[in-house]
Design a protein around this motif. Structure first.
Motif, PDB file in Angstrom:
ATOM      1  N   UNK A   1      -1.267  23.685  40.646  1.00 50.04           N
ATOM      2  CA  UNK A   1      -2.685  23.350  40.523  1.00 50.04           C
ATOM      3  C   UNK A   1      -3.354  24.199  39.448  1.00 50.04           C
ATOM      4  N   UNK A   2      -3.012  25.470  39.393  1.00 54.18           N
ATOM      5  CA  UNK A   2      -3.570  26.356  38.366  1.00 54.18           C
ATOM      6  C   UNK A   2      -3.177  25.859  36.973  1.00 54.18           C
ATOM      7  N   UNK A   3      -1.909  25.509  36.804  1.00 50.75           N
ATOM      8  CA  UNK A   3      -1.451  25.018  35.500  1.00 50.75           C
ATOM      9  C   UNK A   3      -2.159  23.727  35.115  1.00 50.75           C
ATOM     10  N   UNK A   4      -2.403  22.865  36.079  1.00 49.66           N
ATOM     11  CA  UNK A   4      -3.107  21.614  35.807  1.00 49.66           C
ATOM     12  C   UNK A   4      -4.543  21.888  35.364  1.00 49.66           C
ATOM     13  N   UNK A   5      -5.206  22.812  36.047  1.00 46.71           N
ATOM     14  CA  UNK A   5      -6.590  23.150  35.684  1.00 46.71           C
ATOM     15  C   UNK A   5      -6.658  23.778  34.296  1.00 46.71           C
ATOM     16  N   UNK A   6      -5.697  24.620  33.980  1.00 45.09           N
ATOM     17  CA  UNK A   6      -5.671  25.233  32.651  1.00 45.09           C
ATOM     18  C   UNK A   6      -5.465  24.175  31.572  1.00 45.09           C
ATOM     19  N   UNK A   7      -4.583  23.231  31.846  1.00 44.03           N
ATOM     20  CA  UNK A   7      -4.350  22.164  30.870  1.00 44.03           C
ATOM     21  C   UNK A   7      -5.612  21.336  30.660  1.00 44.03           C
ATOM     22  N   UNK A   8      -6.300  21.001  31.745  1.00 42.55           N
ATOM     23  CA  UNK A   8      -7.537  20.238  31.630  1.00 42.55           C
ATOM     24  C   UNK A   8      -8.587  21.018  30.834  1.00 42.55           C
ATOM     25  N   UNK A   9      -8.658  22.325  31.081  1.00 38.44           N
ATOM     26  CA  UNK A   9      -9.609  23.164  30.358  1.00 38.44           C
ATOM     27  C   UNK A   9      -9.320  23.144  28.866  1.00 38.44           C
TER      28      UNK A   9
END
Length: 641
Positions: free
Chosen positions: A393-401
Motif C-alpha cells: 500500500x505504501x508503494x502504491x501511494x508513493x507511485x500515485x504521488x
C-alpha cells in the motif's frame, strides 16, 4: 517597509560616517528618507532608511518616546495598530507620528520586552533604552523580515542586510563550513560569512556594553502525538480557518498607498486574490510572469483566476536572456547564491510592480509551510505517518504521488539519497525527505570546490550545526512526522531561502513591501493545532485551504495538484546570454581569489560546456549558478581572501 541599522560601541563614540554608509547601503529598502540618531554619550546609534507606506507625512524615524529616553527604528508593518494606539493613548501615551511603527515604542514602555508578544505583523526593529543603557533588536516570529548582527573590534553592529554591516566596517570573510553546508543545513542563525549571524526568527537580541545574549520569545508548538487538542468537526475547522485568513488578508490591505497581489496559477496566490477581491470595493491589481514553454507558463490559469476575481491583470513576458541579465543583481540582493532562476524571476516581477507605481503586494509565501503543501511532506506522511498501511500500500501511494507530481520530481519530491545523517536519524527516528535531498546536495556541491579546503568540515555529520541550533528534544519529540519535517523546514529553508531568495529580498530590491497573510501568527497558531490529516487529506494537499477558499477559486485551481513556482532553466547553449556570462565569469581572474573554488577545474568546466550535450548542460546549470553567485558575492562584498 524599511531598512534599519544599530551600532553599540564599547570603545568610544560611534562613527556616524560608518552609520551613514550603512544606511545608504539600504537605500533600496527605504528610498523615501534616511535618518539617524546618536545617544548623548555617543555610544549608541540607530539608523533608518524609510519606505513610506503608513503615515506618508509624519512617519520619519528613528522615533523617540515622550521624554526621549527610548528610541526606535522599525522595518516592517504592525497590523491592527489603530486599536493598540487607542489603548495606549487612553493609558496616557503621547504619539509623535501617525505611523504603525510608533506603537512598538509605547508598548515597550508599558510591557518591556514582553511588548513583542503584543505585535502582529512582519517586522524587525531596534530599540535603545537609555535608562538601562540597553540595545534591543527584535525579529518577527517566522523571520519574514531579515535582521543580522556582528560583534567586531568590541562594537556590536545590527542591520537589515549584511551588506550594510560590511559598509559600516565589519569585514566580509567567508565561513567555509556554512559555504559547504548550504542554505538548509546551516541552521537558523549561521550565515555564509564569519562572525555575521542572523537573529533567529522568534528571538530578540539584548545588548549592553558588557555583552549581549539572544532570547527566544516565541516558537512553533505542534502538539505531541496523542495530545488532547480537541476534535472539532471538519466544517467548524474550515469555518474558523476561513475567518482567520479573511482577517489576515483584510489587515494586510490597509495602507496609505495602493496594494496589489502577485498571482500565479497556484492555489496560494489565487486564494489570497479571491479573498482580497471580496474585501475590496475596487478591482485588485494583479501581476504575473509568463514564460516560454507550457511546463513553466501559468499565464492562462492566472488570467482565468483574475477574471473570476474581477481583477485588473497584468502579464509580464520574461525571456531567458532577461533572467541572465539580472543574475548578478538578484544574487547581490539575496546575499546568497542560487541554483535556479526562480529568484531572478521574482526580482524582475518586483521591478515591474514598482514601475507600475506600487510599493505593497500581497503574496502567497508561507502557505506550503503552515499547511504541509510540499510534495515531500506528503511523502513523509506516506512513509512515516501513523497509519498501519502495509508495504504494498505504501508503494502504491508513493507511485500515485509521483505520477501526479511529475513537475516536482527531483525538486520538491526527492528520491531517497541514502546520504542521511546518523545524528538526525537518532534524534528523530527518520530523515525527512527534504533533508535527505539536502544531504545529497552537500556531496554534489563538492564538484566545483577545492575539496582540500573543506577536508575537516567534510568529516562532520552535516546535521551537526542544524542540531546545535535547535531544541529538537522540546519541539519535536513525540510529534507527527509531517510536523517534525515542517518544523525543520520552517527554521531553515523558509527564512534562509524562501523568504530571502523569493520573498523579502527580491521585493525590497525594488522598494516593494511584500505582505504574507499565511504567516500571520494567529493563522499559524490555529494551523499548528490542526491534525495533519486536515492538511494532507488522502491524495489532496492543503485540503483545509481548498475547502476554506472554495467559493473564491476557479474549478481549475481548486482541483490542481501542487505546482511549484518555476522559471525555465537558463540555457548554456553556445551563443546564449547565460553561456557568454558563464564563460566570462568562470575564466575571470577573480576566481583565483575565492579561497574555496578550484580555478583550474572551473576553467575545465567552461571548456567542456563549449561542446556539451543538452543533457550535460542541464546537469551543469545548478552548479554553475552556485559558483557564479559566490564569485559575484566575493567581488561585490569585497570578501577578504
Amino acid at each position: 517597509m524599511c531598512g534599519i541599522v544599530a551600532i553599540l560601541s564599547r570603545n568610544g563614540p560611534v562613527s556616524m560616517d560608518a552609520m551613514n554608509r550603512a544606511v545608504a547601503q539600504l537605500h533600496h529598502r527605504g528610498p523615501d528618507g534616511q535618518g539617524s540618531w546618536l545617544s548623548p554619550d555617543g555610544r549608541a546609534a540607530l539608523g533608518h532608511a524609510r519606505l513610506s507606506i503608513i503615515d506618508l507625512e509624519t512617519g520619519a524615524q528613528p522615533i523617540a518616546n515622550e521624554d526621549e529616553t527610548v528610541h526606535i527604528a522599525v522595518n516592517g508593518e504592525f497590523y491592527d495598530f489603530e486599536r493598540a494606539r487607542r489603548a495606549l493613548e487612553m493609558a496616557g501615551h503621547r504619539f509623535r507620528t501617525r505611523s504603525d511603527s510608533e506603537i512598538a515604542l509605547h508598548l515597550y514602555e508599558e510591557h518591556g520586552v514582553e511588548a513583542v508578544r503584543h505585535l502582529r505583523g512582519e517586522f524587525a526593529f531596534t530599540l535603545w533604552d537609555q535608562s538601562c543603557e540597553t540595545l534591543f533588536a527584535f525579529r518577527d516570529r517566522y523571520g519574514v523580515k531579515p535582521l543580522y548582527y556582528s560583534l567586531y573590534d568590541g562594537d556590536l553592529y545590527v542591520a537589515s542586510e549584511m551588506k550594510a554591516l560590511f559598509a559600516a566596517g565589519v569585514p566580509a570573510r567567508w565561513d567555509l563550513e556554512s559555504v559547504y553546508l548550504g542554505v538548509a543545513l546551516r541552521g537558523p542563525s549561521r550565515t555564509l560569512f564569519q562572525d555575521v549571524f542572523a537573529v533567529p526568527p522568534g528571538h530578540f537580541l539584548m545588548a549592553t556594553r558588557d555583552g549581549f545574549k539572544l532570547v527566544e520569545y516565541w516558537d512553533i508548538d505542534y502538539p505531541a502525538t496523542g495530545a488532547d487538542v480537541g476534535s472539532l468537526p471538519e466544517q467548524d475547522l474550515v469555518r474558523q480557518f476561513r475567518a482567520l485568513l479573511d482577517e489576515s488578508v483584510r489587515l494586510r490591505l490597509r495602507a496609505d498607498v495602493p496594494v496589489a497581489c502577485y498571482l500565479s496559477g497556484g492555489l496560494d496566490s489565487c486564494a489570497i486574490l479571491g479573498l482580497a477581491a471580496q474585501l475590496r470595493s475596487d478591482p485588485v491589481r494583479t501581476f504575473t510572469l509568463r514564460f516560454a514553454g507550457e511546463a513553466y507558463d501559468e499565464g492562462a490559469i492566472a488570467q482565468e483566476m483574475a477574471d473570476r476575481a474581477g481583477a485588473e491583470h497584468t502579464a509580464i513576458d520574461v525571456r531567458e536572456d532577461d533572467l541572465a541579465d539580472d543574475l548578478e543583481e538578484s544574487v547581490f540582493h539575496a546575499e546568497g547564491p542560487c541554483t535556479n532562476a526562480h529568484g531572478i524571476a521574482k526580482f524582475r516581477l518586483s521591478r515591474h510592480l514598482r514601475d507600475a507605481g506600487f510599493n505593497v503586494v500581497l503574496t502567497g509565501e508561507g502557505a506550503d509551510e503552515v499547511l504541509a503543501g510540499y510534495p515531500h511532506f506528503r511523502q513523509d506522511s506516506i512513509l512515516h505517518g501513523s497509519d498501519d498501511a502495509g508495504r504494498d500500500e505504501v508503494e502504491l501511494r508513493l507511485k500515485e504521488l509521483r505520477d501526479s507530481n511529475k513537475v516536482s520530481l527531483g525538486r520538491l519530491l526527492p528520491e531517497a539519497s541514502g546520504a542521511g545523517s546518523p545524528l538526525l536519524r537518532k534524534r528523530l527516528g527518520f530523515i525527512p525527505s527534504w533533508l535527505d535531498m539536502q544531504f545529497a546536495a552537500v556531496a554534489s556541491r563538492r564538484m566545483p570546490l577545492a575539496y582540500s579546503v573543506f577536508a575537516d568540515v567534510a568529516k562532520r555529520d552535516p546535521a551537526q550545526v542544524l542540531v546545535d541550533g535547535l531544541d529538537l528534544e522540546a519541539r519535536l519529540k513525540n510529534r507527527h512526522a509531517v510536523d517534525q519535517a515542517a518544523y525543520l523546514w520552517a527554521k531553515t529553508m523558509l527564512p534562509n531561502y524562501i523568504l530571502a531568495t523569493l520573498g523579502d529580498r527580491m521585493e525590497m530590491a525594488h522598494s516593494i513591501e511584500g505582505r504574507v497573510p499565511f504567516l500571520d501568527h494567529r493563522v499559524c497558531a490555529f494551523l499548528d493545532r490542526v491534525p495533519p490529516g486536515m492538511k494532507i487529506h488522502g491524495r489532496v494537499e492543503k485540503y483545509l485551504l481548498r475547502m476554506a477558499a472554495r467559493d473564491v477559486l476557479t474549478d481549475r485551481v481548486y482541483r490542481r495538484q501542487k505546482h511549484p513556482f518555476l522559471s525555465p532553466p537558463l540555457s548554456l547553449l553556445r551563443g546564449s546570454r547565460f553561456y557568454d556570462l558563464t564563460q566570462d565569469t568562470l575564466r575571470s581572474k577573480i576566481v583565483e581569489s575565492v579561497p574555496f573554488l578550484d580555478a583550474p577545474l572551473l576553467r575545465s568546466v567552461a571548456d567542456k560546456l563549449i561542446d556539451a550535450t543538452e543533457r550535460q548542460r542541464r546537469a551543469a546549470e545548478p552548479r554553475v549558478l552556485f559558483v557564479m553567485g559566490m564569485i559575484f558575492l566575493h567581488r561585490r562584498f569585497g570578501v577578504q581572501s
